[in-house]
Design a protein around this motif. Structure first.
Motif, PDB file in Angstrom:
ATOM      1  N   ALA A 289     -44.194 -38.923 -37.342  1.00 27.58           N
ATOM      2  CA  ALA A 289     -43.443 -37.792 -36.822  1.00 27.58           C
ATOM      3  C   ALA A 289     -44.314 -36.545 -36.718  1.00 27.58           C
ATOM      4  CB  ALA A 289     -42.250 -37.516 -37.733  1.00 27.58           C
ATOM      5  N   VAL A 291     -45.621 -32.737 -37.145  1.00 24.08           N
ATOM      6  CA  VAL A 291     -45.695 -31.837 -38.284  1.00 24.08           C
ATOM      7  C   VAL A 291     -45.150 -30.491 -37.834  1.00 24.08           C
ATOM      8  CG1 VAL A 291     -47.200 -30.769 -39.993  1.00 24.08           C
ATOM      9  CG2 VAL A 291     -47.717 -33.061 -39.127  1.00 24.08           C
ATOM     10  N   TYR A 293     -43.533 -26.620 -38.803  1.00 24.57           N
ATOM     11  CA  TYR A 293     -43.384 -25.531 -39.755  1.00 24.57           C
ATOM     12  C   TYR A 293     -42.622 -24.395 -39.095  1.00 24.57           C
ATOM     13  CZ  TYR A 293     -47.131 -27.931 -42.307  1.00 24.57           C
ATOM     14  OH  TYR A 293     -47.873 -28.854 -42.972  1.00 24.57           O
ATOM     15  N   ARG A 298     -43.423 -22.701 -43.707  1.00 26.25           N
ATOM     16  CA  ARG A 298     -42.713 -23.685 -44.517  1.00 26.25           C
ATOM     17  C   ARG A 298     -42.431 -24.932 -43.697  1.00 26.25           C
ATOM     18  NH1 ARG A 298     -37.759 -20.044 -46.269  1.00 26.25           N
ATOM     19  NH2 ARG A 298     -37.783 -19.900 -43.992  1.00 26.25           N
ATOM     20  N   ARG A 299     -42.639 -26.093 -44.293  1.00 31.14           N
ATOM     21  CA  ARG A 299     -42.401 -27.369 -43.607  1.00 31.14           C
ATOM     22  C   ARG A 299     -40.921 -27.500 -43.271  1.00 31.14           C
ATOM     23  NH1 ARG A 299     -45.387 -32.324 -43.679  1.00 31.14           N
ATOM     24  NH2 ARG A 299     -44.432 -33.673 -42.106  1.00 31.14           N
ATOM     25  N   VAL A 300     -40.618 -27.928 -42.059  1.00 26.30           N
ATOM     26  CA  VAL A 300     -39.246 -28.108 -41.597  1.00 26.30           C
ATOM     27  C   VAL A 300     -39.057 -29.575 -41.236  1.00 26.30           C
ATOM     28  CG1 VAL A 300     -37.504 -27.431 -39.898  1.00 26.30           C
ATOM     29  CG2 VAL A 300     -39.176 -25.756 -40.707  1.00 26.30           C
ATOM     30  N   GLU A 301     -38.098 -30.223 -41.902  1.00 23.96           N
ATOM     31  CA  GLU A 301     -37.881 -31.651 -41.672  1.00 23.96           C
ATOM     32  C   GLU A 301     -37.013 -31.915 -40.443  1.00 23.96           C
ATOM     33  OE1 GLU A 301     -39.444 -33.959 -43.214  1.00 23.96           O
ATOM     34  OE2 GLU A 301     -40.385 -32.656 -44.698  1.00 23.96           O
ATOM     35  N   ASN A 302     -35.971 -31.113 -40.266  1.00 25.23           N
ATOM     36  CA  ASN A 302     -35.040 -31.340 -39.150  1.00 25.23           C
ATOM     37  C   ASN A 302     -34.838 -30.038 -38.374  1.00 25.23           C
ATOM     38  OD1 ASN A 302     -34.201 -34.185 -39.756  1.00 25.23           O
ATOM     39  ND2 ASN A 302     -33.522 -33.214 -41.663  1.00 25.23           N
TER      40      ASN A 302
END
Length: 318
Positions: A289, A291, A293, A298-302
């Motif tokens: 998937a 990458v 942010y 900040r990492r964003v998953e959805n």
């Protein structure tokens, strides 16, 4: 009021009015029922002997200085004072260079919560917060970084007045931006307004003299006061006539024909002549998937609709 008075507010009461018990020095205890949703400004201010306070979690709105000059407040430790899930205030002297992460689960930030906190440097507000109250973080002149979580719905009047931020990203979840909300943020250069905004009130971004780029992601034109942005130039300051507005391509024509948006010097479709790429689907980095942010790193998953850093590039997800 007689000395030593303790009051149980009757069930069914939904709010405590402004100044309801102001200067009632005889009041020593107050118990509110679960029906109460809000406590008004100065409601218990000056109740010097009020020590026993029972506030239910149903209360999600607390006005200016509601418990100032009470024994209950004096007994709270220095630092952030929470009343259940409401961030009520900062108590005591704030150390220089303070950064605050509002705890997850907080549902609102009370009016004037950080009043006079000139040493506050940065603040991160999670998406559990639905309402940021009037002047909640306004006039904190040292703040250079504000991170607003997806989930916030209401930004109150004067909420962020006078900060030193250069970039503000208002989440897609925000529905209304109160008057003077970002007034006098003189160093603000770039502003992103999320896709869900429905109302922007008077002078929300007035006297932001370095503001040059505005990204409005709303495809439905928000109800907007006529003087949200600077109308006139003072020397070399920015004003609406020399700012650039970026909007969704499908809404370009309506922005160009509706005040105050039509007063921008340049109006372009998102992705046009900018460093922002427009993507319908997430990129694949070759190993799975994409990458993703947010603009605060900040990492964003959805990710939902909005502007993100995707595989190192600034992109808008439609």
């Amino acid at each position: 009021m007689p000395e030593g008075t303790s009051i149980n507010v009757k069930n069914g009461t939904v709010s405590i009015a402004d100044y309801a018990f102001y200067d009632c020095e005889g009041l020593t205890g107050i118990k509110l029922p679960n029906s109460v949703k809000s406590i008004g400004s100065y409601a218990f201010k000056g109740c010097y002997n009020l020590a026993d306070v029972d506030i239910p979690s149903s209360v999600t709105s607390i006005g200016w200085h509601a418990f100032e000059n009470t024994l209950w407040y004096e007994n709270q430790p220095d630092g952030i004072v929470y009343i259940n899930n409401v961030l009520y205030s900062w108590k005591g002297e704030m150390p220089e260079g303070t950064s605050i992460n509002v705890k997850n689960g907080t549902v609102s930030i009370a009016d004037n919560a950080f009043d006079g906190c000139y040493n506050l440097k940065s603040i991160t507000i999670p998406g559990s917060v639905k309402v940021i109250g009037k002047s909640a973080i306004g006039y904190c002149y040292s703040i250079s970084n504000v991170t607003l979580g997806e989930g916030i719905e209401i930004i109150g009047e004067d909420a962020f007045t006078g900060l030193r931020v250069r970039d503000i990203v208002i989440p897609n979840s925000v529905k209304s931006i109160g008057k003077y909300a970002f007034y006098g943020c003189y160093e603000l250069e770039s502003l992103t307004i999320g896709a869900g905004v429905e109302l922007i009130e008077k002078r929300a971004f007035y006297e932001c003299y370095n503001l040059s780029e505005v990204y409005c992601l709303a495809t439905t034109l928000p109800a907007t006061h006529d003087d949200v942005f600077n109308k006139y130039a003072y020397g070399n300051d920015k004003y609406i006539g020399n700012m650039t507005l970026y909007v969704p391509a499908e809404a370009l024509d309506i922005y160009k024909s509706t005040a105050p948006w039509c007063d921008f010097g340049t109006i372009k479709a998102l992705g046009e002549d900018t460093a922002i790429e427009e993507v319908e689907e997430l990129y694949n980095d070759g190993e799975g998937a994409s990458v993703v942010y947010d603009l605060s790193g900040r990492r964003v998953e959805n990710p939902t609709k909005g502007i993100y850093i995707i595989n190192g590039k600034k992109c808008i997800i439609r």
